[in-house]
Design a protein around this motif. Structure first.
Motif, short mmCIF file in Angstrom:
data_model
loop_
_atom_site.label_atom_id
_atom_site.label_comp_id
_atom_site.label_asym_id
_atom_site.label_seq_id
_atom_site.Cartn_x
_atom_site.Cartn_y
_atom_site.Cartn_z
N PRO A 162 0.78 -1.25 -0.04
CA PRO A 162 -0.21 0.00 -0.03
C PRO A 162 0.82 1.14 -0.36
O PRO A 162 0.36 2.23 -0.70
N ALA A 163 1.98 1.26 0.53
CA ALA A 163 2.80 2.36 0.64
C ALA A 163 3.79 2.42 -0.83
O ALA A 163 3.89 3.60 -1.22
N THR A 164 4.19 1.34 -1.24
CA THR A 164 5.28 1.66 -2.33
C THR A 164 4.58 1.03 -3.71
O THR A 164 4.97 1.53 -4.83
N GLY A 165 3.41 0.45 -3.66
CA GLY A 165 2.75 -0.10 -4.86
C GLY A 165 3.79 -1.27 -5.56
O GLY A 165 3.43 -1.80 -6.63
N ASN A 166 4.80 -1.67 -4.79
CA ASN A 166 5.97 -2.41 -5.46
C ASN A 166 5.22 -3.86 -5.40
O ASN A 166 4.91 -4.47 -4.30
N PHE A 167 5.31 -4.72 -6.58
CA PHE A 167 4.71 -6.14 -6.84
C PHE A 167 5.31 -6.85 -5.51
O PHE A 167 4.60 -7.59 -4.65
N PHE A 168 6.72 -6.94 -5.52
CA PHE A 168 7.25 -7.74 -4.39
C PHE A 168 7.14 -7.45 -2.88
O PHE A 168 7.24 -8.23 -2.05
N TYR A 313 -6.80 -1.40 2.27
CA TYR A 313 -6.94 -1.16 1.00
C TYR A 313 -8.49 -1.13 0.70
O TYR A 313 -9.07 0.01 0.63
N MET A 314 -9.10 -2.12 0.55
CA MET A 314 -10.67 -2.37 0.24
C MET A 314 -11.35 -3.07 1.34
O MET A 314 -10.88 -3.98 1.63
N TYR A 315 -12.58 -2.59 1.64
CA TYR A 315 -13.39 -3.02 2.66
C TYR A 315 -14.34 -4.38 2.04
O TYR A 315 -14.30 -4.53 0.92
N SER A 316 -14.60 -5.34 2.89
CA SER A 316 -15.30 -6.51 2.44
C SER A 316 -16.23 -6.10 1.42
O SER A 316 -16.86 -6.83 0.57
N ASN A 317 -17.06 -4.83 1.65
CA ASN A 317 -18.19 -4.58 1.09
C ASN A 317 -17.83 -3.66 -0.50
O ASN A 317 -18.54 -3.21 -0.98
N GLN A 318 -16.47 -4.06 -0.79
CA GLN A 318 -15.90 -3.37 -2.08
C GLN A 318 -15.66 -1.93 -2.02
O GLN A 318 -15.15 -1.27 -3.02
N HIS A 322 -9.17 3.56 1.82
CA HIS A 322 -7.52 4.10 1.48
C HIS A 322 -7.17 4.50 0.56
O HIS A 322 -7.26 3.54 -0.40
N ASP A 323 -6.51 5.38 0.62
CA ASP A 323 -5.44 5.85 -0.64
C ASP A 323 -4.49 4.88 -1.01
O ASP A 323 -3.69 4.46 -0.03
N ALA A 331 -9.39 6.91 -2.29
CA ALA A 331 -10.31 6.14 -1.47
C ALA A 331 -11.70 7.04 -1.74
O ALA A 331 -11.82 7.98 -2.29
N GLU A 332 -12.73 6.28 -1.51
CA GLU A 332 -13.95 6.54 -1.99
C GLU A 332 -14.82 7.31 -0.76
O GLU A 332 -16.07 7.62 -1.09
#
Ligand code: HEC
Length: 441
Positions: A162-168, A313-318, A322-323, A331-332
């Motif tokens: 969530p902070a870096t966006g990096n795959f690994f 990141y995303m709540y269970s209800n989609q 968070h940004d 975030a919505e």
């Protein structure tokens, strides 16, 4: 946002969970069975015991049909169910890990072709080549686990992604290694329990005894190491998960896991001591017990990431909570609270976008479907039934229900309410109607 898939009594998540739990048996069998096969096959050649190949033939056929027909079908079932149960969750995962899955599928192709080659070339190519095919399969199939565990672990602990966006950074998160080793050891127990079932059908009594004893050893080893690693896995879980385990995981799920491990160890010990007394039906029962244990473990894994489908990141209800600036995800929360969830969600009937006296109850039901149905059903029975929940906290007045919704985000396992004050009132009206039984059908 997509339409909501409402499944009465169960919820969409439980449908997905049932398919996923079933999938664990063939998938873990597919990654483990070949290790046992190459062990037995090497022994057969080294000690010149060709009669052991009868087991190899039967066990590989089980692998081919059960793991690669039912395993593949249920694997695709997970994709279908996830796509309708939580389309945004699966979309977020695909956007992050599409190359992970692509890599997994390369190894998956090795497996799927490998099992056919292995099964149909037994006795038809020279021993060395056949064993080599077995080894390539064993390593290829385990590699699919090495990859998929990164994505599964990410859903419980997203690491630094969530902070870096990096795959690994997301892939090798804090629970990756413990979970990989845990699954690796437990998969040997899965291989063992099936090997014993296959052995009960063998004609040669000596082979029957030998395989059951060998499998029992693998099973005991896998379970004991797995139990130790489970403690390590628990340690690596995020702090919030510990809170949820202590307060919200029902006792029956915890005992479900502990009793399963205990029973399975006893079963393997008994099989080791008296291999020939274990017949087909008890061997199948053992698989059923294992299934129940896995179901409990999967339910726990599901509970400990509440209220998220992907933590931070995303709540269970989609709803994106968070940004994730590194990935350009916004975030919505603010928008939903200012504009209104019934205005923003595209699949809301047009006449419910503006709430008035006439449609309030129905608008409330739609808001509840969008925000609450990931974890609650609206029938009287089933998964955390909302009418019961509402009675439990004593919501009798609309105002009381509104203040409950104001504080709902304080629960460690529930997302906050999203929407305008008008929408909150509508949802509160609907909740109160559930309590007094005048619910909309
Ligand atoms: C991420 C999952 C999740 C979502 C989404 C969710 N809940 Fe819950 N809710 C739970 C869990 C878990 C419990 C605890 C159940 C239990 O105690 O058996 C719970 C309990 C409750 C309770 C009882 C609280 C108590 O103190 O005992 C109420 C009322 C409730 N939820 C209402 C709602 C409403 C209304 C929504 C939608 C706005 C909602 N929930 C959304 C997971 C969720």
């Amino acid at each position: 946002m997509y339409p909501v898939w409402e499944v009465p009594y169960l919820s969409a998540g439980i449908v997905l969970g049932l398919i996923a739990t079933f999938h664990i048996l063939p998938s873990h069998l597919s990654t483990s069975a070949m290790w046992f096969n190459v062990y037995v096959e090497s022994k057969a050649y080294r000690e010149n015991r060709p009669e052991l190949l009868e087991f190899i033939k039967n066990y590989s056929l089980l692998l081919l049909v059960f793991a690669y027909v039912f395993g593949s079908l249920s694997g695709i079932g997970i994709w279908y169910a996830a796509t309708v149960a939580n389309p945004r969750g699966i979309s977020a995962l695909i956007h992050t890990y599409v190359w992970g899955w692509a890599t997994e599928w390369v190894f998956f192709i090795v497996e799927v072709t490998g099992i056919f080659i292995y099964y149909y070339t037994l006795g038809k190519v020279d021993r060395k080549t056949h064993l080599k095919i077995g080894w390539i399969f064993a390593i290829g199939s385990w590699t699919t686990m090495v990859i998929i565990v990164g994505i599964l672990a990410f859903m419980v602990s997203p690491g630094k992604l969530p902070a870096t966006g990096n795959f690994f950074d997301g892939f090798f998160n804090q629970t990756y290694w413990s979970q990989l080793l845990l699954r690796t050891t437990l998969m040997f127990a899965v291989a063992a329990v099936y090997a014993i079932a296959v052995a009960t059908r063998l004609k040669n009594v000596e082979v029957r005894g030998f395989i059951k004893k060998a499998a029992a050893k693998w099973g005991i080893g896998g379970l004991i190491l797995g139990t130790l690693l489970a403690f390590w896995y628990l340690k690596t879980l995020p702090e919030e998960a510990h809170g949820l385990i202590n307060t919200f995981v029902p006792g029956r799920l915890k005992s479900g896991m502990i009793i399963t491990v205990g029973l399975m160890i006893l079963y393997f010990i008994y099989t080791y001591l008296k291999p020939l007394t274990i017949r087909f039906v008890p061997a199948i029962l053992a698989i059923a017990i294992l299934f129940a244990g896995i179901w409990s473990a999967e339910r726990v894994r599901e509970i400990i990431r509440k209220p998220y489908i992907i933590p931070q990141y995303m709540y269970s209800n989609q709803i994106i909570g968070h940004d994730i600036s590194a990935k350009g995800v916004v975030a919505e929360v603010k928008r939903l609270n200012e504009v209104g969830i019934l205005k923003v969600a595209p699949f809301v009937p047009r006449n419910l976008r503006e709430i008035d006296e006439g449609n309030r109850l129905y608008a409330g039901r739609v808001a509840a479907l969008i925000q609450c149905s990931a974890c609650h059903v609206f029938e009287e029975r089933g998964l955390r039934p909302m009418p019961l929940m509402v009675k439990k906290v004593g919501l009798k007045e609309v105002e009381g229900a509104e203040s409950f919704l104001d504080g709902i985000g304080e629960y460690p396992h529930m997302p906050p309410f999203f929407g305008t004050p008008e929408e909150k009132k509508a949802l509160a009206t609907y909740l109160v109607s559930l309590a007094d039984g005048s619910k909309l059908k």
